[in-house]
Design an enzyme around this catalytic site. Structure first.
Site, PDB file in Angstrom:
ATOM      1  N   ARG A   1      -7.352  -5.109  11.533  1.00 20.87           N
ATOM      2  CA  ARG A   1      -6.956  -4.985  10.117  1.00 20.87           C
ATOM      3  C   ARG A   1      -6.767  -3.503   9.775  1.00 20.87           C
ATOM      4  O   ARG A   1      -7.387  -2.626  10.400  1.00 20.87           O
ATOM      5  CB  ARG A   1      -8.001  -5.606   9.175  1.00 20.87           C
ATOM      6  N   ALA A   2      -5.931  -3.256   8.783  1.00 21.48           N
ATOM      7  CA  ALA A   2      -5.730  -1.891   8.327  1.00 21.48           C
ATOM      8  C   ALA A   2      -6.959  -1.467   7.537  1.00 21.48           C
ATOM      9  O   ALA A   2      -7.463  -2.230   6.708  1.00 21.48           O
ATOM     10  CB  ALA A   2      -4.495  -1.822   7.439  1.00 21.48           C
TER      11      ALA A   2
ATOM     12  N   ASP B   1     -26.476   4.068  -1.246  1.00 24.49           N
ATOM     13  CA  ASP B   1     -26.171   2.649  -1.470  1.00 24.49           C
ATOM     14  C   ASP B   1     -26.092   1.858  -0.163  1.00 24.49           C
ATOM     15  O   ASP B   1     -25.776   0.673  -0.167  1.00 24.49           O
ATOM     16  CB  ASP B   1     -24.906   2.463  -2.337  1.00 24.49           C
TER      17      ASP B   1
ATOM     18  N   GLY C   1      -9.048   0.266   4.660  1.00 25.17           N
ATOM     19  CA  GLY C   1      -8.745   0.513   3.256  1.00 25.17           C
ATOM     20  C   GLY C   1      -9.117   1.936   2.849  1.00 25.17           C
ATOM     21  O   GLY C   1      -8.818   2.371   1.749  1.00 25.17           O
TER      22      GLY C   1
ATOM     23  N   SER D   1     -20.059   9.491  -0.833  1.00 28.58           N
ATOM     24  CA  SER D   1     -20.941   8.710   0.036  1.00 28.58           C
ATOM     25  C   SER D   1     -21.274   9.453   1.326  1.00 28.58           C
ATOM     26  O   SER D   1     -21.752  10.575   1.281  1.00 28.58           O
ATOM     27  CB  SER D   1     -20.257   7.370   0.298  1.00 28.58           C
TER      28      SER D   1
ATOM     29  N   GLU E   1     -22.706  -6.013   3.924  1.00 27.35           N
ATOM     30  CA  GLU E   1     -21.776  -5.630   4.972  1.00 27.35           C
ATOM     31  C   GLU E   1     -22.642  -5.209   6.153  1.00 27.35           C
ATOM     32  O   GLU E   1     -23.760  -4.729   5.973  1.00 27.35           O
ATOM     33  CB  GLU E   1     -20.907  -4.442   4.520  1.00 27.35           C
ATOM     34  N   ALA E   2     -22.102  -5.358   7.358  1.00 22.59           N
ATOM     35  CA  ALA E   2     -22.873  -4.999   8.549  1.00 22.59           C
ATOM     36  C   ALA E   2     -23.347  -3.547   8.475  1.00 22.59           C
ATOM     37  O   ALA E   2     -24.407  -3.196   8.988  1.00 22.59           O
ATOM     38  CB  ALA E   2     -22.028  -5.220   9.798  1.00 22.59           C
TER      39      ALA E   2
ATOM     40  N   ASP F   1     -25.061   8.712  -0.827  1.00 25.29           N
ATOM     41  CA  ASP F   1     -25.299   8.355  -2.233  1.00 25.29           C
ATOM     42  C   ASP F   1     -26.285   7.197  -2.368  1.00 25.29           C
ATOM     43  O   ASP F   1     -26.406   6.588  -3.435  1.00 25.29           O
ATOM     44  CB  ASP F   1     -23.979   8.070  -2.961  1.00 25.29           C
TER      45      ASP F   1
ATOM     46  N   ASP G   1     -27.468   6.419   3.163  1.00 22.91           N
ATOM     47  CA  ASP G   1     -26.265   7.244   3.266  1.00 22.91           C
ATOM     48  C   ASP G   1     -26.286   8.273   2.135  1.00 22.91           C
ATOM     49  O   ASP G   1     -27.253   8.351   1.378  1.00 22.91           O
ATOM     50  CB  ASP G   1     -24.988   6.387   3.274  1.00 22.91           C
TER      51      ASP G   1
HETATM   52  P1  NG1 Z   1     -12.469   0.275   5.782  1.00 26.18           P
HETATM   53  O1  NG1 Z   1     -12.097   1.684   6.003  1.00 26.18           O
HETATM   54  O2  NG1 Z   1     -11.522  -0.513   4.891  1.00 26.18           O
HETATM   55  O3  NG1 Z   1     -12.754  -0.428   7.082  1.00 26.18           O
HETATM   56  C1  NG1 Z   1     -15.018   0.986   5.237  1.00 26.18           C
HETATM   57  C2  NG1 Z   1     -16.067   0.068   5.799  1.00 26.18           C
HETATM   58  C3  NG1 Z   1     -16.339  -1.028   4.789  1.00 26.18           C
HETATM   59  C4  NG1 Z   1     -16.674  -0.492   3.407  1.00 26.18           C
HETATM   60  C5  NG1 Z   1     -15.666   0.574   2.981  1.00 26.18           C
HETATM   61  C6  NG1 Z   1     -16.024   1.272   1.687  1.00 26.18           C
HETATM   62  C7  NG1 Z   1     -16.377  -0.715   8.102  1.00 26.18           C
HETATM   63  C8  NG1 Z   1     -15.746  -1.331   9.301  1.00 26.18           C
HETATM   64  N1  NG1 Z   1     -15.590  -0.563   7.043  1.00 26.18           N
HETATM   65  O4  NG1 Z   1     -13.853   0.237   4.970  1.00 26.18           O
HETATM   66  O5  NG1 Z   1     -17.334  -1.875   5.272  1.00 26.18           O
HETATM   67  O6  NG1 Z   1     -17.991  -0.036   3.341  1.00 26.18           O
HETATM   68  O7  NG1 Z   1     -15.485   1.541   4.007  1.00 26.18           O
HETATM   69  O8  NG1 Z   1     -16.930   2.312   1.851  1.00 26.18           O
HETATM   70  O9  NG1 Z   1     -17.568  -0.377   8.133  1.00 26.18           O
HETATM   71 ZN    ZN Z   2     -22.481   5.100  -0.009  1.00 26.47          ZN
END
Ligand code: NG1
Ligand code: ZN
Length: 529
Positions: free
Chosen positions: A497-498, A280, A500, A64, A372-373, A278, A276
């Site tokens: 939050r942690a 999406d 991901g 991505s 997502e924002a 890729d 971005d």
């Molecule tokens: P994490 O790293 O879990 O915040 C980020 C983006 C998500 C999502 C994922 C997958 C933010 C705050 N977080 O996740 O919205 O797109 O990557 O690509 O933008």
């Molecule tokens: Zn992407």
């Protein structure tokens, strides 16, 4: 087959000192660490396809918006959806199996999941423009050969194109057919739906599209061949950043830096958008003489789409019959949530981060708009909605027109996953129908000032949340301290939050003014350290 897997896997050994995890974006890391992971993902794809009676599984090789030296791999389920949750852990298990026990782990999975090794297995795959892509494809193909899996290599694709092709392959020749099984079929479907959705309306002025130097560049250039010329009801598109992957452009840059890519030469009040790597994600923006840079992010795209589709459903006489809703995450600006609930009168559902959660929640509505924002999102339509759009007898020309626009939108929108090219055509269509400039779109609601900070913590796994990631349950007592801080700020909201996808904690805050949002974010970050 086991001997073949064993011999192939010796060409793609797992580095002993690494552990891998299938996360929200599949596996993603420095490309030179991915060889064994991609090989093993090939094994998982074969198992998954066999488990599903030979349905085709998609594999996408992309990282991505990450830097060019990174890469990643993720699996796509038969209907073009993200890989089912339980299989994320099987993928993790196989990726981490020590070299000497790989066959045993593979066999055990096959047995435990009652998979018949004789069932045919089918896989299709694609990759973005990263230089490491072709070598990783070799690892994947070795696994597919070793497992006797039929495959098609689509070479360069956007992630959403691979999702589209996966669904088309599995529905070919059925009443649920999603489109022709080819890249050309994708362009034809979008081009044809765009003409129907536009209904002769005109876009005003050009749109400058920043392709993030990713795979969206060549694919958008191809798509243009299937769109009408600007003078004949199309869109005047100016492409920038369609070279090799590099920084200072793309949806993530624009969203996080809150400024246009330096290479953009768009004039005042001209529409601009960024994809971005890729393709999406999609973010719109423009520059206003009075306010400077203005961001039209995923929340603004969601509200635009929800308001347009909501109006069409009313005009079509279907508002009572169909449940329309918006799905967001905690990162959605509070002003957007309020706008959807109060002004549009539609329900909002909040899910944890990661499009698979949003997508799932959106399918509970007849028309589920999710974004997502950061610009990743789409609209999904239920079978009931599709049936209503096709079978309702219009009682007036206005109803007939609304119904035909709705039908066109169901083809224009990539319902399998967020798709920057399809979302861009959707936005262009809506602005043309509403005869809106970006300024008018921007004025629908005013974002609350917000700040997102990345906090380095000793162990992010200590932070456990509930309530769609908006409330910390662990470490004990931290949430009470956050609540006490938030209460001191007008329009304050904050959560931690942690991540991901990164080894860090993310803290988000919004408040009535820029300085208060910064202050709140920094204070919450400090107490989480
Ligand atoms: P994490 O790293 O879990 O915040 C980020 C983006 C998500 C999502 C994922 C997958 C933010 C705050 N977080 O996740 O919205 O797109 O990557 O690509 O933008
Ligand atoms: Zn992407």
């Amino acid at each position: 087959m086991d001997a073949a897997i064993l011999s192939a896997s010796s060409k793609h050994p797992k580095p002993v000192d690494r552990t891998f995890q299938y996360g929200t974006a599949g596996f993603r890391m420095k490309a030179n660490l991915l060889d064994s992971v991609v090989f093993r993902v090939g094994l998982v794809a074969a198992l998954r396809s066999r488990k599903l009676g030979g349905q085709t599984i998609g594999v996408m090789i992309t990282a991505s918006h990450n830097p060019p030296e990174d890469n990643g791999v993720k699996l796509v389920d038969p209907m073009g959806e993200m890989l089912e949750q339980t299989w994320e852990s099987y993928s993790t298990e196989l990726a981490n199996a020590p070299n000497e026990s790989l066959i045993a782990v593979y066999q055990k999975l096959q047995e435990d999941l009652k998979i018949n090794g004789e069932t045919p297995a089918r896989v299709i795959f694609g990759r973005d423009t990263r230089p490491s892509g072709p070598k990783l494809v070799t690892a994947l193909v070795d696994a597919l050969h070793a497992t006797g899996t039929e495959y098609t290599d689509y070479k360069l694709l956007t992630t959403p194109q691979l999702h589209y092709l996966t669904r088309c392959t599995n529905t070919e020749g059925t009443p649920q057919s999603y489109g022709e099984v080819s890249e050309k079929g994708y362009y034809e479907k979008l081009g044809e739906a765009f003409v129907r959705a536009m209904k002769g309306k005109k876009t005003v002025g050009p749109v400058t599209i920043d392709c993030a130097n990713g795979v969206g560049g060549p694919k958008l250039t191809e798509l243009l061949k299937y769109l009408p010329k600007a003078s004949e009801g199309g869109v005047e598109i100016k492409i920038i950043n369609d070279d090799v992957l590099k920084a200072e452009c793309g949806a993530d840059f624009v969203k996080t830096k809150q400024r246009a890519p330096p290479s953009s030469k768009a004039g005042k009040n001209e529409r601009c958008c960024s994809l971005d790597g890729d393709a999406d994600r999609l973010i719109y923006y423009f520059s206003d003489a009075e306010h400077g840079f203005r961001l039209l992010d995923g929340d603004k795209i969601a509200t635009l789409a929800a308001s347009f589709i909501g109006d069409l459903a009313r005009e079509a006489g279907l508002a009572q019959e169909l449940k329309i809703g918006v799905v967001q995450t905690a990162y959605a600006n509070g002003a957007s949530t309020k706008y959807v609930e109060k002004t549009l009168g539609l329900p909002v559902v909040c899910t944890p981060t990661g499009v698979k959660w949003l997508h799932h929640a959106a399918t509970k509505f007849d028309v589920g708009v999710y974004f997502e924002a950061n610009g990743h999102g789409t609209v999904v339509f239920s079978q009931q909605a599709l049936k209503a759009f096709h079978s309702k007898n219009p009682e007036s020309p206005a109803q007939a027109s609304a119904l035909s626009t709705l039908r066109a939108l169901t083809d224009l929108i990539n319902q399998t996953v967020g798709d920057a090219l399809s979302d861009m055509l959707l936005v262009e269509t809506i602005l043309a129908h509403k005869t809106w400039t970006p300024r008018e779109w921007d004025l629908t609601y005013v974002d609350l000032p917000n700040r997102l900070v990345r906090v380095e913590v000793a162990d992010r796994n200590m932070f456990k949340t509930t309530n769609a990631e908006r409330t910390l349950v662990e470490p004990h007592g931290v949430q009470d301290q956050i609540d006490a801080l938030v209460a001191k700020f007008k329009d304050g909201r904050s959560f931690a939050r942690a991540s991901g996808t990164e080894d860090a904690l993310r803290v988000y805050a919004e408040a009535a003014t820029r300085s208060e949002a910064d202050d709140l974010a920094n204070k919450v970050a400090a107490l989480c350290k």
